[in-house]
Design a protein around this motif. Structure first.
Motif, PDB file in Angstrom:
ATOM      1  N   VAL A   1       0.844  -1.201   0.000  1.00  0.00           N
ATOM      2  CA  VAL A   1       0.000   0.000   0.000  1.00  0.00           C
ATOM      3  C   VAL A   1       0.877   1.248   0.000  1.00  0.00           C
ATOM      4  N   ASP A   2       1.888   1.262   0.876  1.00  0.00           N
ATOM      5  CA  ASP A   2       2.777   2.425   0.948  1.00  0.00           C
ATOM      6  C   ASP A   2       3.547   2.624  -0.354  1.00  0.00           C
ATOM      7  N   ALA A   3       3.926   1.509  -0.985  1.00  0.00           N
ATOM      8  CA  ALA A   3       4.698   1.602  -2.229  1.00  0.00           C
ATOM      9  C   ALA A   3       3.858   2.207  -3.353  1.00  0.00           C
ATOM     10  N   ILE A   4       2.614   1.793  -3.446  1.00  0.00           N
ATOM     11  CA  ILE A   4       1.736   2.329  -4.493  1.00  0.00           C
ATOM     12  C   ILE A   4       1.469   3.806  -4.236  1.00  0.00           C
ATOM     13  N   ALA A   5       1.215   4.166  -2.977  1.00  0.00           N
ATOM     14  CA  ALA A   5       0.965   5.575  -2.625  1.00  0.00           C
ATOM     15  C   ALA A   5       2.172   6.433  -2.999  1.00  0.00           C
ATOM     16  N   LEU A   6       3.382   5.938  -2.716  1.00  0.00           N
ATOM     17  CA  LEU A   6       4.598   6.686  -3.045  1.00  0.00           C
ATOM     18  C   LEU A   6       4.741   6.850  -4.558  1.00  0.00           C
ATOM     19  N   LYS A   7       4.422   5.781  -5.323  1.00  0.00           N
ATOM     20  CA  LYS A   7       4.528   5.849  -6.781  1.00  0.00           C
ATOM     21  C   LYS A   7       3.564   6.883  -7.348  1.00  0.00           C
ATOM     22  N   ILE A   8       2.318   6.907  -6.843  1.00  0.00           N
ATOM     23  CA  ILE A   8       1.329   7.892  -7.305  1.00  0.00           C
ATOM     24  C   ILE A   8       1.827   9.309  -7.022  1.00  0.00           C
ATOM     25  N   LYS A   9       2.387   9.510  -5.816  1.00  0.00           N
ATOM     26  CA  LYS A   9       2.875  10.843  -5.448  1.00  0.00           C
ATOM     27  C   LYS A   9       4.033  11.266  -6.350  1.00  0.00           C
TER      28      LYS A   9
ATOM     29  N   SER B   1       1.822  19.447  -6.280  1.00  0.00           N
ATOM     30  CA  SER B   1       2.123  19.192  -4.875  1.00  0.00           C
ATOM     31  C   SER B   1       0.897  18.539  -4.231  1.00  0.00           C
ATOM     32  N   VAL B   2       1.033  17.285  -3.849  1.00  0.00           N
ATOM     33  CA  VAL B   2      -0.127  16.538  -3.344  1.00  0.00           C
ATOM     34  C   VAL B   2       0.255  15.740  -2.108  1.00  0.00           C
ATOM     35  N   GLU B   3      -0.775  15.318  -1.390  1.00  0.00           N
ATOM     36  CA  GLU B   3      -0.623  14.373  -0.281  1.00  0.00           C
ATOM     37  C   GLU B   3      -1.362  13.098  -0.696  1.00  0.00           C
ATOM     38  N   VAL B   4      -0.724  11.946  -0.569  1.00  0.00           N
ATOM     39  CA  VAL B   4      -1.334  10.681  -1.000  1.00  0.00           C
ATOM     40  C   VAL B   4      -1.359   9.702   0.169  1.00  0.00           C
ATOM     41  N   THR B   5      -2.501   9.155   0.440  1.00  0.00           N
ATOM     42  CA  THR B   5      -2.627   8.120   1.475  1.00  0.00           C
ATOM     43  C   THR B   5      -3.327   6.913   0.869  1.00  0.00           C
TER      44      THR B   5
ATOM     45  N   VAL C   1      -5.913  11.217  -2.975  1.00  0.00           N
ATOM     46  CA  VAL C   1      -4.966  12.259  -3.376  1.00  0.00           C
ATOM     47  C   VAL C   1      -5.545  13.609  -2.957  1.00  0.00           C
ATOM     48  N   ILE C   2      -4.822  14.336  -2.108  1.00  0.00           N
ATOM     49  CA  ILE C   2      -5.269  15.645  -1.624  1.00  0.00           C
ATOM     50  C   ILE C   2      -4.460  16.722  -2.349  1.00  0.00           C
ATOM     51  N   THR C   3      -5.171  17.609  -3.070  1.00  0.00           N
ATOM     52  CA  THR C   3      -4.500  18.667  -3.837  1.00  0.00           C
ATOM     53  C   THR C   3      -4.738  20.028  -3.183  1.00  0.00           C
TER      54      THR C   3
ATOM     55  N   ALA D   1      -8.510  23.116  -9.641  1.00  0.00           N
ATOM     56  CA  ALA D   1      -7.847  22.905 -10.937  1.00  0.00           C
ATOM     57  C   ALA D   1      -6.831  21.774 -10.839  1.00  0.00           C
ATOM     58  N   ASP D   2      -6.128  21.695  -9.692  1.00  0.00           N
ATOM     59  CA  ASP D   2      -5.145  20.623  -9.500  1.00  0.00           C
ATOM     60  C   ASP D   2      -5.815  19.246  -9.471  1.00  0.00           C
TER      61      ASP D   2
END
Length: 696
Positions: free
Chosen positions: A214-222, A231-235, A266-268, A272-273
């Protein structure tokens, strides 16, 4: 359990102007009043309202709501009264506590009625102040967290089912998704313990295989989004067991076949983001057609806003992704509660449209079962979006029809609907709507809802309004017949009957309005003698009880029976003097008299058959008619006039079908014999109001 100073500090942390002394008094008050009471867990009872207040501070709600949470059980479970609350904490807190208290004291009701009455009081209390709902949801959530301490499994199951059916959907509809998810998970554990244990075990096994996936996929998306300048926050998280169970049930698949167990958020920074991030995701990974949802441009009914998509990640793994701004996220997780924190004093702004619809359903529902049906329809279901010709947007459940749309716009429009244009074309009213349809409702002057509409409408608001209107129409028609019959009854009393006499008679019969009396007469719920006595007390004393008047004068004797053997006329065929009759006799039972052509005789193979005849002076029995009339003003009264001309007493009237332009009624009426019944049928068939008349 939160200590007194901890709770106060929490409130002051987001509301420095809060009344610290009032909060301290409310805390001490609930501890003192609940005293030595214990919960099923063995904890002091006052720990529950304090924990509920803590949940309210998590939502940063105003001090009145915090005090209400602290005091919400004092009126129900201690000797404290609402007047005591008002004297100590003011009118607003007393009103809120009273609103929460109204939802209780229903434990002696049957299960379905209890759930329905709880929901009814819930909705009415919510209509006054949405904070009542917020406290009640927190109250239910904390009770669910301690549900496992209750010893009786049937009680745990009942509470869990009520939570799953009512409180979790309501939490969803006000956008409190965190509450909804936790309630569903806790209720699921009680309702389906084996499924819960199996899915939980499988999830633990997956974590053991690759706890970092889960952490690996979140990091890849970010990383992908950062490379695009965002600039985003991904959980990321696993879906909870109940969500997985739902997918397994809906798709009829095993756990291994559920491919979207992981979900990412994904928190933007800006709206627009959000769209930019979605574009990057869709160009980096293949997205699943039909799974992209834009709830930013068209929010859900509860105000939820976000972009949703499903992606095919590496190794054909399917993952769900939600994209939203920080403000959207805060409001999405805690819905109206978060909205209240942003805008505490604009109460009307929190009273959303679906809540007004639910309140209308409460008013229209006939009984507890019907209320539950309608409100569950209103709470559940996915949504579609349709527009009026002027561009007003309405959200409806999937499968909604043009009639549902008309009632969504306004109840009066739904009641007057006769036709519809969908995207400029005339279409049947039962046509199901699609996203983006433009709906033009065609109204009729004297139109009314049809009973047949209940076969295709899907919204609780439409079903409740249609049933109410049909009941009112049926009542008006029966009252119209009763009015004709009343004229006959009034003609037999030794006095001139005016409006004043009718009003007095209504009071004597413990009714509200003259219409109630006419309805009771038309429906056969009151006898002629009772009406006459109410109009002129003592006027029927001269009548012999057995020979009161010709239409009630029944003298039935049957030849062919053993002396002393009782009999009764069959309800299935309603024999009247002059019919060819037979009797069915079972050991130890009365003889049942049927007409010779009754279809029920085929079931009498285990009975003794008796060849019977009517006694010479037999007359007076109930005949049953099936009469179809044209549905236009005055036809029901004209039919009643035919019965009146033949001095017939109608004992019951029921509408069995209503299909424009006809309405069919089943009528029981007292007749002398077959010849009398035949004359009535001939007169009915000759009437312009009657399309068809038959004996049943």
């Amino acid at each position: 359990m939160l200590r007194q100073y901890e709770l106060v500090e929490r409130v002051l942390g987001y509301d420095p102007d809060a009344d610290e002394a009032a909060l301290n008094r409310a805390y001490v008050y609930t501890v003192q009043k609940h005293g030595s009471q214990k919960r099923a867990s063995g904890d002091p009872y006052f720990s529950h309202p304090i924990e509920v207040a803590g949940l309210m501070t998590d939502l940063q709600l105003d001090q009145e709501t915090i005090m209400t949470a602290l005091l919400h059980d004092t009126v129900e479970d201690t000797l404290v009264t609402i007047e005591d609350i008002e004297a100590n904490f003011g009118k607003e807190v007393a009103r809120l506590v009273d609103g929460v208290t109204k939802l209780s004291k229903i434990e002696t009701m049957p299960e379905n009625e209890r759930a329905a009455e709880n929901l009814r009081k819930f909705l009415l209390a919510m209509s006054e102040d949405i904070r009542v709902l917020l406290v009640k949801l927190a109250d239910r959530l904390h009770n669910m967290r301690t549900l496992h301490f209750i010893k009786k499994p049937e009680k745990r199951q009942r509470i869990a089912r009520e939570t799953m059916d009512i409180y979790a959907p309501l939490a969803e509809r006000v956008g409190m998704y965190e509450y909804m998810r936790e309630m569903q998970a806790l209720a699921f554990e009680q309702l389906e313990p084996e499924a819960y244990a199996t899915i939980t075990h499988r999830l633990e096994a997956l974590r053991g295989e690759d706890s970092s996936e889960v952490d690996a996929i979140a990091l890849k998306i970010k990383q992908v989004l950062a490379e695009a300048g965002l600039s985003v926050e991904v959980t990321g998280r696993e879906k909870h067991p109940y969500s997985i169970w739902q997918k397994m049930s809906e798709r009829h698949v095993s756990f291994e076949q559920v491919t979207d167990i992981m979900a990412f958020r994904v928190i933007t920074e800006t709206v627009a983001d959000c769209y930019a991030a979605m574009g990057v995701l869709h160009t980096t990974w293949q997205f699943l057609p039909g799974k992209f949802k834009d709830y930013i441009s068209t929010p859900k009914t509860n105000g939820y806003r976000s972009l949703h998509t499903s992606l095919m990640y590496e190794n054909s793994m399917r993952v769900e992704v939600q994209v939203r701004t920080r403000e959207m996220h805060d409001r999405n997780e805690f819905g109206l509660a978060a909205h209240w924190a942003y805008k505490q004093h604009d109460k009307a702004d929190g009273q959303v449209g679906w809540l007004r619809d639910l309140i209308e359903i409460v008013d229209a529902s006939h009984d507890a079962e019907e209320l539950l049906e309608h409100t569950r329809l209103a709470i559940y279901q996915d949504r579609i979006f349709a527009f009026t010709p002027k561009g007003a947007l309405f959200q409806l459940p999937k499968g909604a029809t043009a009639v549902d749309f008309a009632f969504a716009v306004h109840t009066d429009l739904g009641l007057a609907t006769v036709g519809v244009k969908i995207n400029g074309r005339h279409m049947p009213l039962r046509t199901q709507l699609n996203n983006g349809d433009v709906i033009e409702i065609i109204k009729g002057g004297d139109a009314g809802p049809q009973l047949s509409w209940l076969g295709f409408v899907v919204t609780g608001k439409a079903r409740a309004a249609i049933r109410r209107a049909v009941r009112l129409k049926e009542r008006e028609e029966v009252a119209e017949i009763g009015s004709k019959l009343f004229d006959q009854i009034a003609a037999r009393v030794p006095a001139k009957i005016g409006k004043k006499a009718i009003r007095v008679a209504v009071e004597r019969l413990d009714m509200e309005e003259p219409d109630d009396l006419m309805f009771a007469i038309g429906a056969g719920k009151i006898s002629d003698r009772e009406v006459m006595e109410a109009l002129v007390p003592g006027c029927t004393s001269e009548f012999d009880e057995e020979e009161e008047w010709s239409s009630r004068d029944r003298q039935i004797s049957i030849r062919g029976l053993t002396p002393g053997v009782g009999f009764e006329l069959a309800e299935c065929c309603h024999p009247v003097p002059g019919d060819r009759i037979v009797g069915l006799r079972r050991k130890g039972e009365r003889v049942i008299v049927h007409t010779i052509d009754c279809l029920e005789l085929a079931d009498g193979v285990d009975s003794d058959w008796l060849d019977l005849n009517w006694g010479k002076r037999s007359h007076g029995a109930v005949g049953r008619f099936a009469i179809t009339i044209y549905d236009r003003p005055g036809t029901l009264a004209e039919m009643a006039g035919v019965f009146a001309q033949h001095k017939i007493n109608v004992t019951s009237l029921t509408q069995t079908h209503f299909d424009l332009p006809f309405a069919t009624y089943e009528i029981d009426a007292e007749v002398n014999d077959v010849a009398h019944l035949s004359r009535i049928l001939s007169a009915l068939r000759a009437s312009d109001a009657v399309a068809q008349a038959d004996r049943i």
